[in-house]
Design a protein around this motif. Structure first.
Motif, PDB file in Angstrom:
ATOM      1  N   ASP A 182      17.796  13.147 -42.570  1.00  0.00           N
ATOM      2  CA  ASP A 182      17.383  11.812 -42.985  1.00  0.00           C
ATOM      3  C   ASP A 182      19.039  10.857 -42.246  1.00  0.00           C
ATOM      4  OD1 ASP A 182      19.904  13.320 -44.091  1.00  0.00           O
ATOM      5  OD2 ASP A 182      18.247  13.596 -45.661  1.00  0.00           O
ATOM      6  N   LEU A 189      13.191   6.108 -46.063  1.00  0.00           N
ATOM      7  CA  LEU A 189      14.015   7.305 -46.166  1.00  0.00           C
ATOM      8  C   LEU A 189      13.205   8.395 -46.896  1.00  0.00           C
ATOM      9  CD1 LEU A 189      17.331   5.711 -45.818  1.00  0.00           C
ATOM     10  CD2 LEU A 189      16.326   8.012 -44.181  1.00  0.00           C
ATOM     11  N   GLY A 214      12.621  12.227 -46.655  1.00  0.00           N
ATOM     12  CA  GLY A 214      13.002  13.259 -48.385  1.00  0.00           C
ATOM     13  C   GLY A 214      11.978  13.762 -48.319  1.00  0.00           C
TER      14      GLY A 214
END
Length: 104
Positions: free
Chosen positions: A5, A63, A67
């Motif tokens: 990430d 993101l 994730g």
């Protein structure tokens, strides 16, 4: 190839800002998941925030997808530059003139 990430965020932000060498990302873990704290050059805030926060919102969405792929909850915090006089207000528009000049 798995992309972390932090590396993903760094790649995106460095690609859209005018001062890529000033991009700094701190990654911390807590009970809420992963927190990525983004520090950038004050002149690049408009590029990262975007018109009415659209760019920042899009980065956060991406993101979350990265994730989810890694079974982690990823949050993004964009740090205000030191000496910023920015005051939060719902009626105040964000200066996005820099974004309008992008030739994408």
């Amino acid at each position: 190839m798995a992309v972390g990430d932090k590396e993903f965020l760094e790649y995106i932000v460095r690609s859209i800002v005018g001062h890529p060498d000033d991009v700094k990302i701190e990654r911390t873990l807590d009970e809420r998941g992963v927190l990525l704290s983004l520090s950038i050059n004050p002149e690049d805030m408009g590029y990262v925030i975007g018109k009415q926060g659209q760019t920042a919102r899009s980065i956060r969405t991406l993101l979350k997808i990265v994730g989810a792929k890694n079974d982690a909850r990823v949050n993004l915090k964009i740090l205000e530059p030191e000496g910023s006089t920015h005051q939060r207000s719902r009626d105040r528009d964000i200066d996005t003139s820099a974004v309008d000049d992008l030739k994408i």
